[in-house]
Scaffold this motif. Structure first.
Motif, PDB file in Angstrom:
ATOM      1  N   GLN A   1       1.886   1.904  -3.268  1.00  0.00           N
ATOM      2  CA  GLN A   1       0.730   2.390  -4.153  1.00  0.00           C
ATOM      3  C   GLN A   1       0.478   3.979  -3.713  1.00  0.00           C
ATOM      4  O   GLN A   1       0.290   4.939  -4.535  1.00  0.00           O
ATOM      5  N   VAL A   2       0.605   4.132  -2.351  1.00  0.00           N
ATOM      6  CA  VAL A   2       0.784   5.768  -2.048  1.00  0.00           C
ATOM      7  C   VAL A   2       1.751   6.711  -2.993  1.00  0.00           C
ATOM      8  O   VAL A   2       1.573   7.425  -3.530  1.00  0.00           O
ATOM      9  N   PHE A   3       3.030   6.002  -2.814  1.00  0.00           N
ATOM     10  CA  PHE A   3       4.243   6.847  -3.358  1.00  0.00           C
ATOM     11  C   PHE A   3       3.944   6.708  -5.077  1.00  0.00           C
ATOM     12  O   PHE A   3       4.459   7.686  -5.602  1.00  0.00           O
ATOM     13  N   GLN A   4       3.268   5.808  -5.615  1.00  0.00           N
ATOM     14  CA  GLN A   4       3.251   5.838  -6.903  1.00  0.00           C
ATOM     15  C   GLN A   4       2.136   7.197  -7.377  1.00  0.00           C
ATOM     16  O   GLN A   4       2.242   7.806  -8.404  1.00  0.00           O
ATOM     17  N   ALA A   5       1.391   7.556  -6.713  1.00  0.00           N
ATOM     18  CA  ALA A   5       0.464   8.828  -6.590  1.00  0.00           C
ATOM     19  C   ALA A   5       1.162  10.056  -6.665  1.00  0.00           C
ATOM     20  O   ALA A   5       0.691  10.945  -6.897  1.00  0.00           O
ATOM     21  N   LEU A   6       2.542   9.867  -6.120  1.00  0.00           N
ATOM     22  CA  LEU A   6       3.134  11.196  -5.929  1.00  0.00           C
ATOM     23  C   LEU A   6       3.975  11.505  -7.230  1.00  0.00           C
ATOM     24  O   LEU A   6       4.607  10.704  -7.746  1.00  0.00           O
ATOM     25  N   PRO A   7       4.373  12.668  -7.704  1.00  0.00           N
ATOM     26  CA  PRO A   7       5.088  12.992  -8.901  1.00  0.00           C
ATOM     27  C   PRO A   7       6.346  12.641  -8.799  1.00  0.00           C
ATOM     28  O   PRO A   7       7.122  13.054  -7.693  1.00  0.00           O
TER      29      PRO A   7
ATOM     30  N   ARG B   1      11.046   4.015  -5.970  1.00  0.00           N
ATOM     31  CA  ARG B   1      10.391   4.887  -6.716  1.00  0.00           C
ATOM     32  C   ARG B   1      11.232   6.030  -7.349  1.00  0.00           C
ATOM     33  O   ARG B   1      10.925   6.362  -8.362  1.00  0.00           O
TER      34      ARG B   1
ATOM     35  N   ASP C   1       8.449  15.870  -2.889  1.00  0.00           N
ATOM     36  CA  ASP C   1       7.622  14.798  -2.044  1.00  0.00           C
ATOM     37  C   ASP C   1       8.432  13.488  -1.818  1.00  0.00           C
ATOM     38  O   ASP C   1       8.471  13.037  -0.690  1.00  0.00           O
TER      39      ASP C   1
ATOM     40  N   LEU D   1       0.835  -1.475  -0.113  1.00  0.00           N
ATOM     41  CA  LEU D   1      -0.022   0.098   0.072  1.00  0.00           C
ATOM     42  C   LEU D   1       0.982   1.283  -0.083  1.00  0.00           C
ATOM     43  O   LEU D   1       0.579   2.208  -0.763  1.00  0.00           O
TER      44      LEU D   1
ATOM     45  N   THR E   1       9.566  11.897   1.478  1.00  0.00           N
ATOM     46  CA  THR E   1       8.924  10.597   2.349  1.00  0.00           C
ATOM     47  C   THR E   1      10.144   9.450   2.376  1.00  0.00           C
ATOM     48  O   THR E   1      10.234   8.893   3.529  1.00  0.00           O
TER      49      THR E   1
ATOM     50  N   ARG F   1       9.416  12.648 -13.753  1.00  0.00           N
ATOM     51  CA  ARG F   1       8.980  12.901 -14.863  1.00  0.00           C
ATOM     52  C   ARG F   1       8.317  14.169 -14.728  1.00  0.00           C
ATOM     53  O   ARG F   1       7.818  14.660 -15.897  1.00  0.00           O
TER      54      ARG F   1
END
Lengths: 187, 526
Positions: B117-123, B152, B134, B114, B138, B126
């Motif tokens: 997945q949270v970090f996937q949502a951070l820019p 990531r 961010d 999870l 983190t 790219r």
């Protein structure tokens, strides 16, 4: 129970055709009773429950609707929110609920309904209650609902997004590491 | 009867301890977590289901759709009672029986999957604006977050200064398990500067980037002391490319500046001479073997070369690359020097049977007469001359300019579209030299031949379509085009967007665009 007994009587009397018709007409929507770890009881339609891959697999395995089912590790509050989400999205074809389509639509934005849904997970000051978000995320993970997991993780990321390290630690109640540990992390 | 403590976050304690202990064990553990979870839940589910018969009287079944009225007050604090589960499986039982110290009850933890997945949502890198701030924050929050955030951060790497490339090189070059793990995490690596010394060091660690899929390097030169040599990219890039081809079997796209490898253009650097010799040797080897592509497992399908050709007849590095990498799907060439157009010999085009994406920008020549001979229809075609430079392209020997050089004509393009245009989703012929009549002819042809087209870029400063306002007459051709290309979404008109403002767009035009569901750059969405 009384109704079923009637049907059985009807078929015995040679009116099986009528009985079957009535049965198919009045066939109740398949429902599943769920009991949370804190003894809250919920009844949901099979279609709603099948938004959860966990229940979907279970229903396939048990070949039918089981008697009341204990959902461990999920609280009543979480399950209520999950049912609210699933009831809305089980008919929503635009909202993907499988990992493949979620992965292929990475730049997807949070929809209007979902935004309101997340906004309602707040405390009286209007701030998102991060422990409610985290709890719901874990419950969604437990019950394997990809769409809700996406929404929750995205919302948590939005909570983290513009914040400095100290504040993130505060939100998640992470103890401040020792200087040496901080140095290792920085490296 | 086993008692399983459920902590304040609703996860059994044994699970949390497991996460703590495996901390940074990496993907393997994490990817199996889902599976394990599922299996365990099934077990516990069945166990619970089996046990419910004995507890049936404890609750109302059936019609309690509504939540218990005081549930809110009970769960706001998220304190959970102990859960008693009968016949929990033996392994769980033994673990939960083991003595353990409860962690800080208020600390919020997420399973690794999870958290990922949270970090996937951070820019990530790219997104240019965020600069990964961010993710970098983190990564230093705590030890549990660090490996997940690092993973990531290191998946897509953009290095934009000599300092960054040095710290990148130092980190993955120092050896050890964690450095190896980070190095294999890298999927895309973009360098947005050019620095000889940093690149030299970098070439030494390239072999560690085993999982690399895309390598792109541009030349936004930082503090380069010799302006004359800015575009003379010599041995370092060829060394890097050679190392990449030798040690990154999964490389899919390679985007590099055009290398110049002759001693004359390179100057007098002794190191470079030795590099050059190696390259020449490998080239001659390949010639004698007649086939460089000995390893059939190359994944490299995309090659982009940008820059300029240094002098006539020095195409052998590109030739070597083209022969080395096997059948390309994607080829991009870009040059801004009209004196030395970037070129790939005609013969090479025949060796590219799988080509589906061709992007040529600026002064590029020679490949295109033979494009018509490729095996499959193209998916994307970009024939754009940046900065109004002459685009010397030809689609047949009949289209020859005064110097007997093939030129890019409307008829040639139409002929090409009829033969190889049926799969096009993107066509960019910006900065073309067509007259309005010819351009409209092309557009009609596109409507007839490219049913899958989604994006059409016709933007040109040379067209006679200038004016202060956009009337219906300027976009009327879209109606026919949309009929032929139902997927068309994005169009750039044959005007110069640098000069024309979109402030005088009439309501009728906007209405038409809305009806057709077509966006025009800077008009639909100024």
């Amino acid at each position: 129970m009384f109704h079923r007994a009637n049907l059985r009587n009807n078929s015995k009397n040679g009116r099986s055709q009528v009985g079957q018709n009535r049965n198919s007409k009045k066939k109740p929507v398949a429902k599943l009773t769920l009991i949370t770890e804190d003894n809250e009881s919920f009844t949901v339609c099979k279609k709603v429950a099948e938004m959860s891959m966990f229940f979907k697999n279970m229903l396939q395995d048990t070949e039918g609707i089981p008697a009341p089912f204990i959902v461990p590790n999920v609280s009543g509050y979480d399950l209520k929110k999950i049912i609210e989400y699933c009831s809305y999205h089980c008919l929503d074809t635009d909202c993907p609920n499988d990992n493949d389509s979620l992965r292929s639509r990475r730049d997807r934005k949070i929809g209007h309904w979902d935004e309101t849904f997340v906004r309602n997970i707040i405390n009286k000051d209007g701030d998102p209650v991060i422990d409610n978000l985290v709890g719901l995320t874990k419950a969604a993970y437990f019950l394997d609902i990809p769409g809700l997991i996406w929404l929750m993780t995205k919302s948590i990321a939005n909570t983290i997004d513009p914040k400095p390290i100290a504040e993130i630690r505060e939100i998640f109640n992470v103890p401040v590491p020792s200087e040496r540990e901080e140095e290792i992390l920085q490296r | 009867m086993q008692t399983l403590d459920v902590d304040t976050e609703g996860k059994p304690a044994f699970r949390r301890r497991g996460e703590d202990s495996r901390g940074d064990r990496g993907e393997k553990t994490n990817s199996s977590a889902d599976h394990q979870t599922h299996g365990r839940y099934k077990n516990s589910g069945k166990a619970a289901y089996g046990a419910e018969g004995g507890r049936e009287r404890d609750w109302d079944c059936g019609d309690t759709d509504k939540v218990h009225p005081d549930e809110k007050s009970r769960h706001r604090g998220r304190m959970r009672p102990k859960l008693i589960i009968a016949a929990a499986d033996a392994e769980e039982g033994s673990r939960s029986n083991a003595p353990r110290s409860l962690p800080n009850p208020r600390r919020l933890r997420l399973p690794t999957e999870l958290l990922r997945q949270v970090f996937q949502a951070l820019p990530d890198s790219r997104d240019r604006r965020s600069l990964c701030s961010d993710l970098r924050s983190t990564a230093v929050v705590c030890r549990e977050w660090n490996p997940v955030a690092s993973e990531r951060l290191w998946t897509h790497v953009v290095v934009s200064s000599p300092h960054m490339v040095r710290s990148f090189t130092n980190t993955i070059g120092k050896g050890g398990a964690s450095a190896t793990k980070l190095a294999t995490t890298v999927r895309t690596l973009k360098q947005e500067f050019f620095d000889w010394e940093a690149m030299d060091d970098f070439a030494g660690v390239v072999h560690r980037l085993e999982g690399l899929r895309l390598f792109a390097t541009y030349w936004r030169v930082v503090d380069f002391p010799y302006p004359r040599q800015l575009t003379l990219f010599g041995p370092p890039i060829s060394v890097v490319v050679t190392a990449l081809l030798l040690s990154c079997p999964r490389l899919e796209v390679l985007s590099i500046p055009a290398p110049s490898l002759t001693p004359g253009s390179w100057g007098s650097d002794s190191d470079s001479d030795s590099d050059l010799d190696t390259e020449r040797e490998s080239d001659s080897d390949s010639d004698s073997n007649g086939d460089v592509d000995e390893d059939e497992d190359w994944d490299l399908t995309g090659l982009r070369v940008a820059g300029r050709r240094c002098s006539a007849g020095e195409l052998w590095f590109q030739n070597l690359l083209l022969r080395s990498v096997g059948p390309l799907v994607e080829l991009g060439l870009e040059s801004d020097d009209p004196e030395h157009p970037l070129a790939v010999p005609d013969t090479e085009a025949i060796t590219l049977p799988n080509l589906e994406i061709v992007e040529a920008k600026g002064c590029v020549t020679s490949l295109f007469p033979s494009l018509i001979n490729i095996q499959h229809p193209l998916r994307r075609l970009v024939l754009a001359a940046d900065s109004m430079l002459l685009l010397r392209l030809g689609f047949g020997t009949s289209d020859c300019g005064p110097m007997r050089q093939p030129i890019f004509t409307s008829n040639g393009l139409q002929h090409f579209l009829r033969v190889r245009g049926s799969n096009l989703t993107l066509l960019n012929i910006a900065d073309n030299m067509f007259a309005v009549k010819d351009l409209l002819g092309c557009v009609t042809c596109i409507g007839q031949t490219a049913p899958l087209l989604e994006t059409l870029i016709l933007q040109t400063p040379r067209s006679g379509w200038h004016g202060d306002s956009f009337g219906l007459e300027k976009v009327a051709f879209l109606r026919d085009l949309k009929r032929g290309c139902p997927n068309l979404r994005h169009v750039e008109l044959p005007v110069s967007y640098y000069r024309d403002s979109a402030s005088h767009v009439s309501e009728e035009v906007l209405q038409l665009l809305a009806d057709l569901k077509v966006d025009i750059y800077r008009i639909s969405d100024p």
